[in-house]
Design a protein around this motif. Structure first.
Motif, PDB file in Angstrom:
ATOM      1  N   ALA A  44       0.867  -1.128  -0.072  1.00  0.00           N
ATOM      2  CA  ALA A  44       0.061   0.124  -0.184  1.00  0.00           C
ATOM      3  C   ALA A  44       0.899   1.688  -0.204  1.00  0.00           C
ATOM      4  O   ALA A  44       1.773   1.257   0.494  1.00  0.00           O
ATOM      5  CB  ALA A  44      -1.278  -0.004   1.163  1.00  0.00           C
ATOM      6  N   PRO A  45       0.309   2.791  -0.926  1.00  0.00           N
ATOM      7  CA  PRO A  45       0.965   3.709  -0.228  1.00  0.00           C
ATOM      8  C   PRO A  45       1.325   3.822   0.187  1.00  0.00           C
ATOM      9  O   PRO A  45       0.575   3.563   1.341  1.00  0.00           O
ATOM     10  CB  PRO A  45      -0.016   4.831  -1.562  1.00  0.00           C
ATOM     11  N   ALA A  46       2.641   4.902   1.062  1.00  0.00           N
ATOM     12  CA  ALA A  46       2.083   4.710   2.770  1.00  0.00           C
ATOM     13  C   ALA A  46       2.031   5.977   3.180  1.00  0.00           C
ATOM     14  O   ALA A  46       0.760   6.997   2.194  1.00  0.00           O
ATOM     15  CB  ALA A  46       4.081   5.433   2.456  1.00  0.00           C
ATOM     16  N   ALA A  47       1.685   6.127   4.349  1.00  0.00           N
ATOM     17  CA  ALA A  47       0.970   7.220   5.214  1.00  0.00           C
ATOM     18  C   ALA A  47       1.732   8.777   3.955  1.00  0.00           C
ATOM     19  O   ALA A  47       2.708   8.698   4.668  1.00  0.00           O
ATOM     20  CB  ALA A  47       0.647   7.242   5.978  1.00  0.00           C
ATOM     21  N   GLU A  48       1.125   9.583   4.476  1.00  0.00           N
ATOM     22  CA  GLU A  48       1.771  11.046   3.856  1.00  0.00           C
ATOM     23  C   GLU A  48       2.432  11.423   4.639  1.00  0.00           C
ATOM     24  O   GLU A  48       2.617  10.927   6.153  1.00  0.00           O
ATOM     25  CB  GLU A  48       0.288  11.931   3.986  1.00  0.00           C
ATOM     26  N   ASN A  49       3.683  11.830   4.783  1.00  0.00           N
ATOM     27  CA  ASN A  49       5.122  12.217   4.876  1.00  0.00           C
ATOM     28  C   ASN A  49       5.650  11.309   6.313  1.00  0.00           C
ATOM     29  O   ASN A  49       6.044  11.480   7.101  1.00  0.00           O
ATOM     30  CB  ASN A  49       4.760  13.084   6.294  1.00  0.00           C
ATOM     31  N   ALA A  50       5.810  10.169   5.929  1.00  0.00           N
ATOM     32  CA  ALA A  50       6.531   8.900   6.388  1.00  0.00           C
ATOM     33  C   ALA A  50       7.600   8.926   6.125  1.00  0.00           C
ATOM     34  O   ALA A  50       8.405   8.238   7.051  1.00  0.00           O
ATOM     35  CB  ALA A  50       5.225   7.646   6.172  1.00  0.00           C
ATOM     36  N   GLY A  51       7.963   9.674   4.952  1.00  0.00           N
ATOM     37  CA  GLY A  51      10.016   9.268   5.042  1.00  0.00           C
ATOM     38  C   GLY A  51       9.403   8.532   3.619  1.00  0.00           C
ATOM     39  O   GLY A  51      11.449   7.665   3.866  1.00  0.00           O
ATOM     40  N   TYR A  52       9.176   7.760   3.620  1.00  0.00           N
ATOM     41  CA  TYR A  52       9.124   6.814   1.825  1.00  0.00           C
ATOM     42  C   TYR A  52       7.358   6.180   1.830  1.00  0.00           C
ATOM     43  O   TYR A  52       7.079   7.460   1.502  1.00  0.00           O
ATOM     44  CB  TYR A  52       9.038   5.435   3.275  1.00  0.00           C
ATOM     45  N   ASP A  53       8.083   5.682   0.661  1.00  0.00           N
ATOM     46  CA  ASP A  53       6.571   5.714  -0.772  1.00  0.00           C
ATOM     47  C   ASP A  53       5.665   4.907  -0.436  1.00  0.00           C
ATOM     48  O   ASP A  53       4.559   4.773  -0.467  1.00  0.00           O
ATOM     49  CB  ASP A  53       6.940   6.058  -2.043  1.00  0.00           C
ATOM     50  N   TRP A  54       6.425   3.104  -0.140  1.00  0.00           N
ATOM     51  CA  TRP A  54       5.567   2.222   0.191  1.00  0.00           C
ATOM     52  C   TRP A  54       5.661   1.273   0.981  1.00  0.00           C
ATOM     53  O   TRP A  54       6.975   1.622   1.604  1.00  0.00           O
ATOM     54  CB  TRP A  54       5.826   1.369  -1.330  1.00  0.00           C
ATOM     55  N   HIS A  55       4.318   0.947   1.567  1.00  0.00           N
ATOM     56  CA  HIS A  55       4.414  -0.290   2.912  1.00  0.00           C
ATOM     57  C   HIS A  55       4.652  -1.655   2.604  1.00  0.00           C
ATOM     58  O   HIS A  55       3.447  -1.322   1.769  1.00  0.00           O
ATOM     59  CB  HIS A  55       3.449   0.263   3.618  1.00  0.00           C
ATOM     60  N   VAL A  56       5.246  -2.488   2.345  1.00  0.00           N
ATOM     61  CA  VAL A  56       4.591  -3.623   2.473  1.00  0.00           C
ATOM     62  C   VAL A  56       4.924  -4.625   3.578  1.00  0.00           C
ATOM     63  O   VAL A  56       5.495  -4.543   4.347  1.00  0.00           O
ATOM     64  CB  VAL A  56       5.725  -4.581   1.306  1.00  0.00           C
ATOM     65  N   ARG A  57       3.464  -5.866   3.375  1.00  0.00           N
ATOM     66  CA  ARG A  57       3.936  -6.532   4.690  1.00  0.00           C
ATOM     67  C   ARG A  57       3.564  -7.985   4.110  1.00  0.00           C
ATOM     68  O   ARG A  57       2.904  -8.488   3.160  1.00  0.00           O
ATOM     69  CB  ARG A  57       3.241  -6.084   5.297  1.00  0.00           C
ATOM     70  N   ALA A  58       4.439  -9.111   4.600  1.00  0.00           N
ATOM     71  CA  ALA A  58       4.228 -10.047   4.960  1.00  0.00           C
ATOM     72  C   ALA A  58       4.087 -11.280   5.675  1.00  0.00           C
ATOM     73  O   ALA A  58       4.808 -11.041   6.574  1.00  0.00           O
ATOM     74  CB  ALA A  58       5.886 -11.047   3.179  1.00  0.00           C
ATOM     75  N   ALA A  59       4.221 -12.316   6.047  1.00  0.00           N
ATOM     76  CA  ALA A  59       4.314 -13.642   6.418  1.00  0.00           C
ATOM     77  C   ALA A  59       5.496 -14.424   5.972  1.00  0.00           C
ATOM     78  O   ALA A  59       5.459 -14.241   4.351  1.00  0.00           O
ATOM     79  CB  ALA A  59       3.554 -14.605   7.075  1.00  0.00           C
ATOM     80  N   VAL A  60       6.327 -14.297   6.473  1.00  0.00           N
ATOM     81  CA  VAL A  60       7.782 -15.395   6.424  1.00  0.00           C
ATOM     82  C   VAL A  60       7.990 -16.335   7.141  1.00  0.00           C
ATOM     83  O   VAL A  60       8.351 -16.445   8.172  1.00  0.00           O
ATOM     84  CB  VAL A  60       8.685 -14.196   6.395  1.00  0.00           C
ATOM     85  N   MET A  61       8.435 -17.514   6.111  1.00  0.00           N
ATOM     86  CA  MET A  61       9.042 -18.876   7.001  1.00  0.00           C
ATOM     87  C   MET A  61      10.314 -18.686   6.473  1.00  0.00           C
ATOM     88  O   MET A  61      10.365 -19.225   5.523  1.00  0.00           O
ATOM     89  CB  MET A  61       8.349 -19.792   7.123  1.00  0.00           C
ATOM     90  N   MET A  62      11.249 -19.383   7.091  1.00  0.00           N
ATOM     91  CA  MET A  62      12.972 -18.981   6.613  1.00  0.00           C
ATOM     92  C   MET A  62      12.921 -20.654   6.926  1.00  0.00           C
ATOM     93  O   MET A  62      13.119 -20.650   8.151  1.00  0.00           O
ATOM     94  CB  MET A  62      13.381 -18.736   6.858  1.00  0.00           C
ATOM     95  N   ALA A  63      13.865 -21.384   6.377  1.00  0.00           N
ATOM     96  CA  ALA A  63      14.574 -22.673   6.449  1.00  0.00           C
ATOM     97  C   ALA A  63      15.761 -22.797   6.292  1.00  0.00           C
ATOM     98  O   ALA A  63      16.373 -22.270   5.230  1.00  0.00           O
ATOM     99  CB  ALA A  63      13.682 -23.962   5.661  1.00  0.00           C
ATOM    100  N   GLN A  64      16.630 -22.609   7.684  1.00  0.00           N
ATOM    101  CA  GLN A  64      17.845 -22.143   7.160  1.00  0.00           C
ATOM    102  C   GLN A  64      18.637 -23.905   7.389  1.00  0.00           C
ATOM    103  O   GLN A  64      18.804 -24.466   8.750  1.00  0.00           O
ATOM    104  CB  GLN A  64      18.537 -21.334   8.668  1.00  0.00           C
TER     105      GLN A  64
END
Length: 158
Positions: free
Chosen positions: A91-111
């Protein structure tokens, strides 16, 4: 830039991490970009509380040198990892957030290291900045499911 471009950057980042393309991965960060792994999910600042990790460009460079050379990891074989992303939303970032896009996700990492597979689960957020050359990561925040609990060695970035 679009939500699709923001999601594509996050997918590309996971692929670069999965294939240990460390330099290409690091190039996705803006000059002021940081990788943050708070100790707890309710942490609001890396300055006011101990974090598991807060890597600026200089700290990433040092950690990436150790990853590429295996120096200081006290293991005999290279670390390998696979990240799975789900529930990716941009989603576009909130006005005056200091960045342009906000992305979120669930991540599973197998190491895989030392002959064992360890699994880490996290809710991850990316703050992306639009630049003349495309989107860049201003901040990546990885909130581990069990950050406050006992953790195995996290040898690579989530």
């Amino acid at each position: 830039m679009s939500a699709s471009a923001a999601c594509d950057l996050v997918a590309q980042e996971a692929w670069l991490l999965n294939t240990a393309a460390w330099d290409e991965w690091d190039a996705l960060f803006s000059p002021s970009g940081a990788y943050w792994m708070p100790l707890s999910m309710d942490q609001t600042s890396h300055k006011d509380h101990v974090s598991l990790m807060y890597d600026t460009r200089a700290l990433r460079a040092a950690r990436l040198t150790r990853l590429k050379t295996q120096d200081g990891l006290s293991i005999e074989t290279p670390v390998r990892a696979i990240r799975h992303l789900s529930n990716v939303q941009a989603a576009p970032a909130a006005e005056n957030a200091g960045y342009d896009w906000h992305v979120r996700a669930a991540v599973m990492m197998a190491q895989y290291a030392r002959g064992q597979v360890e699994t880490f689960h996290a809710l991850v957020q990316w703050h992306l900045q639009a630049t003349a050359s495309g989107l860049m990561i201003e901040l990546k925040r990885a909130d581990l499911l069990n950050g406050e609990g006992g953790l195995s060695d996290i040898l690579v970035y989530v």
